[in-house]
Design a protein around this motif. Structure first.
Motif, PDB file in Angstrom:
ATOM      1  N   VAL A   4       7.374  -5.732  -3.691  1.00 14.91           N
ATOM      2  CA  VAL A   4       8.166  -5.068  -2.647  1.00 14.91           C
ATOM      3  C   VAL A   4       7.192  -4.430  -1.659  1.00 14.91           C
ATOM      4  CG1 VAL A   4      10.177  -4.637  -4.110  1.00 14.91           C
ATOM      5  CG2 VAL A   4       8.349  -2.963  -4.018  1.00 14.91           C
ATOM      6  N   ALA A   5       7.675  -4.160  -0.464  1.00 15.47           N
ATOM      7  CA  ALA A   5       6.839  -3.543   0.560  1.00 15.47           C
ATOM      8  C   ALA A   5       6.857  -2.025   0.398  1.00 15.47           C
ATOM      9  CB  ALA A   5       7.333  -3.923   1.948  1.00 15.47           C
ATOM     10  N   CYS A   6       5.697  -1.410   0.505  1.00 12.74           N
ATOM     11  CA  CYS A   6       5.589   0.049   0.452  1.00 12.74           C
ATOM     12  C   CYS A   6       6.238   0.626   1.713  1.00 12.74           C
ATOM     13  CB  CYS A   6       4.117   0.458   0.377  1.00 12.74           C
ATOM     14  SG  CYS A   6       3.835   2.234   0.535  1.00 12.74           S
ATOM     15  N   PRO A   7       7.105   1.615   1.587  1.00 15.00           N
ATOM     16  CA  PRO A   7       7.753   2.175   2.771  1.00 15.00           C
ATOM     17  C   PRO A   7       6.777   2.895   3.709  1.00 15.00           C
ATOM     18  CG  PRO A   7       8.797   2.987   0.747  1.00 15.00           C
ATOM     19  CD  PRO A   7       7.630   2.178   0.357  1.00 15.00           C
ATOM     20  N   GLU A   8       5.633   3.305   3.186  1.00 10.73           N
ATOM     21  CA  GLU A   8       4.669   4.067   3.989  1.00 10.73           C
ATOM     22  C   GLU A   8       3.690   3.158   4.734  1.00 10.73           C
ATOM     23  OE1 GLU A   8       3.207   7.766   5.322  1.00 10.73           O
ATOM     24  OE2 GLU A   8       4.974   7.367   4.106  1.00 10.73           O
ATOM     25  N   CYS A   9       3.013   2.270   3.974  1.00 11.14           N
ATOM     26  CA  CYS A   9       1.950   1.463   4.588  1.00 11.14           C
ATOM     27  C   CYS A   9       2.284  -0.021   4.660  1.00 11.14           C
ATOM     28  CB  CYS A   9       0.642   1.663   3.827  1.00 11.14           C
ATOM     29  SG  CYS A   9       0.647   0.969   2.164  1.00 11.14           S
ATOM     30  N   ASN A  15       7.253  -4.102  -8.180  1.00  8.82           N
ATOM     31  CA  ASN A  15       8.506  -3.319  -8.250  1.00  8.82           C
ATOM     32  C   ASN A  15       8.540  -2.387  -9.451  1.00  8.82           C
ATOM     33  OD1 ASN A  15       8.793  -5.268 -10.206  1.00  8.82           O
ATOM     34  ND2 ASN A  15      10.924  -5.706  -9.717  1.00  8.82           N
ATOM     35  N   THR A  16       7.602  -2.504 -10.379  1.00 12.11           N
ATOM     36  CA  THR A  16       7.544  -1.586 -11.525  1.00 12.11           C
ATOM     37  C   THR A  16       6.582  -0.427 -11.288  1.00 12.11           C
ATOM     38  OG1 THR A  16       5.829  -2.915 -12.582  1.00 12.11           O
ATOM     39  CG2 THR A  16       8.127  -3.420 -13.160  1.00 12.11           C
ATOM     40  N   ALA A  17       5.814  -0.454 -10.204  1.00 12.29           N
ATOM     41  CA  ALA A  17       4.852   0.605  -9.916  1.00 12.29           C
ATOM     42  C   ALA A  17       5.566   1.865  -9.448  1.00 12.29           C
ATOM     43  CB  ALA A  17       3.865   0.145  -8.844  1.00 12.29           C
ATOM     44  N   THR A  18       4.984   3.005  -9.788  1.00 16.20           N
ATOM     45  CA  THR A  18       5.559   4.272  -9.330  1.00 16.20           C
ATOM     46  C   THR A  18       4.895   4.761  -8.048  1.00 16.20           C
ATOM     47  OG1 THR A  18       4.047   5.498 -10.749  1.00 16.20           O
ATOM     48  CG2 THR A  18       6.238   5.002 -11.641  1.00 16.20           C
ATOM     49  N   LYS A  19       3.630   4.353  -7.824  1.00 14.32           N
ATOM     50  CA  LYS A  19       2.898   4.739  -6.611  1.00 14.32           C
ATOM     51  C   LYS A  19       2.265   3.510  -5.981  1.00 14.32           C
ATOM     52  CE  LYS A  19       1.721   9.447  -7.798  1.00 14.32           C
ATOM     53  NZ  LYS A  19       0.680  10.463  -7.861  1.00 14.32           N
ATOM     54  N   CYS A  20       2.102   3.572  -4.684  1.00 10.33           N
ATOM     55  CA  CYS A  20       1.421   2.504  -3.958  1.00 10.33           C
ATOM     56  C   CYS A  20      -0.076   2.614  -4.238  1.00 10.33           C
ATOM     57  CB  CYS A  20       1.697   2.638  -2.463  1.00 10.33           C
ATOM     58  SG  CYS A  20       0.795   1.441  -1.458  1.00 10.33           S
ATOM     59  N   PRO A  21      -0.732   1.511  -4.644  1.00 10.58           N
ATOM     60  CA  PRO A  21      -2.161   1.593  -4.941  1.00 10.58           C
ATOM     61  C   PRO A  21      -3.029   1.800  -3.697  1.00 10.58           C
ATOM     62  CG  PRO A  21      -1.371  -0.643  -5.265  1.00 10.58           C
ATOM     63  CD  PRO A  21      -0.178   0.202  -4.945  1.00 10.58           C
ATOM     64  N   SER A  22      -2.535   1.445  -2.524  1.00  9.45           N
ATOM     65  CA  SER A  22      -3.375   1.567  -1.338  1.00  9.45           C
ATOM     66  C   SER A  22      -3.251   2.928  -0.653  1.00  9.45           C
ATOM     67  CB  SER A  22      -3.073   0.444  -0.345  1.00  9.45           C
ATOM     68  OG  SER A  22      -1.708   0.433  -0.027  1.00  9.45           O
ATOM     69  N   PHE A  25       1.544   6.594  -1.922  1.00  7.70           N
ATOM     70  CA  PHE A  25       2.921   7.033  -1.696  1.00  7.70           C
ATOM     71  C   PHE A  25       3.746   6.823  -2.967  1.00  7.70           C
ATOM     72  CE2 PHE A  25       7.285   6.166  -0.274  1.00  7.70           C
ATOM     73  CZ  PHE A  25       7.538   7.328   0.425  1.00  7.70           C
ATOM     74  N   THR A  26       4.561   7.812  -3.324  1.00  2.59           N
ATOM     75  CA  THR A  26       5.411   7.696  -4.507  1.00  2.59           C
ATOM     76  C   THR A  26       6.613   6.823  -4.172  1.00  2.59           C
ATOM     77  OG1 THR A  26       4.727   9.883  -5.254  1.00  2.59           O
ATOM     78  CG2 THR A  26       6.726   8.965  -6.238  1.00  2.59           C
ATOM     79  N   ILE A  27       6.665   5.654  -4.792  1.00  5.54           N
ATOM     80  CA  ILE A  27       7.746   4.702  -4.513  1.00  5.54           C
ATOM     81  C   ILE A  27       8.992   5.062  -5.300  1.00  5.54           C
ATOM     82  CG2 ILE A  27       8.428   2.286  -4.715  1.00  5.54           C
ATOM     83  CD1 ILE A  27       5.467   1.605  -4.239  1.00  5.54           C
ATOM     84  N   ARG A  28       8.834   5.348  -6.569  1.00  7.04           N
ATOM     85  CA  ARG A  28       9.956   5.794  -7.394  1.00  7.04           C
ATOM     86  C   ARG A  28       9.449   6.843  -8.365  1.00  7.04           C
ATOM     87  NH1 ARG A  28      10.162   3.659 -12.540  1.00  7.04           N
ATOM     88  NH2 ARG A  28       8.674   1.992 -12.915  1.00  7.04           N
ATOM     89  N   LYS A  29      10.345   7.738  -8.716  1.00 12.44           N
ATOM     90  CA  LYS A  29       9.996   8.815  -9.636  1.00 12.44           C
ATOM     91  C   LYS A  29       9.979   8.270 -11.063  1.00 12.44           C
ATOM     92  CE  LYS A  29      11.476  13.380 -11.045  1.00 12.44           C
ATOM     93  NZ  LYS A  29      12.488  14.401 -10.964  1.00 12.44           N
ATOM     94  N   PRO A  30       8.926   8.577 -11.824  1.00  7.18           N
ATOM     95  CA  PRO A  30       8.916   8.126 -13.221  1.00  7.18           C
ATOM     96  C   PRO A  30      10.030   8.809 -14.013  1.00  7.18           C
ATOM     97  CG  PRO A  30       7.002   9.495 -12.761  1.00  7.18           C
ATOM     98  CD  PRO A  30       7.738   9.316 -11.467  1.00  7.18           C
TER      99      PRO A  30
END
Length: 110
Positions: A4-9, A15-22, A25-30
């Motif tokens: 999925v595309a990061c909303p910030e960058c 889609n299972t990540a909680t933060k964008c590696p680059s 940005f917090t994509i979803r709350k754990p």
């Protein structure tokens, strides 16, 4: 597992990540797992039960103090109330330490 595309960058992120590696940005709350949720609610319920138990105990001690016939009975009731209250507080603290540790160890990882 899809991307999925990061909303910030706008970088591609799993889609299972909680933060964008680059950008971080917090994509979803754990979220807590099943046992973590159970331990959290047990901790809350334990504290509510202990508050109710403490106030009903103090109410019964007040009735006992009012119905005592002599000064010796009042002194005994006061001593027993102090010891009983101390025991309740010790049980409360021990229960909070044990359940609090379980809640802490089952918190979600970010």
């Amino acid at each position: 597992m899809s991307l999925v595309a990061c909303p910030e960058c706008k970088a591609d992120v799993s889609n299972t990540a909680t933060k964008c590696p680059s950008c971080g940005f917090t994509i979803r709350k754990p979220r807590r797992g099943f046992f973590g949720t159970i331990f959290k609610w047990l901790f809350i319920l334990f504290n509510v039960v202990m508050v109710i138990w403490l106030f009903t105990y103090w109410g019964s001690i007040g009735d006992m103090m009012n119905n005592s016939a002599s000064d010796a009975e009042q002194a005994g009731a006061a001593l027993g109330a102090t010891m009983g209250t101390g025991m309740l507080f010790m049980m409360w603290a021990l229960g909070d330490i044990i359940l609090g540790a379980l809640v802490l160890f089952t918190r979600p990882r970010s």
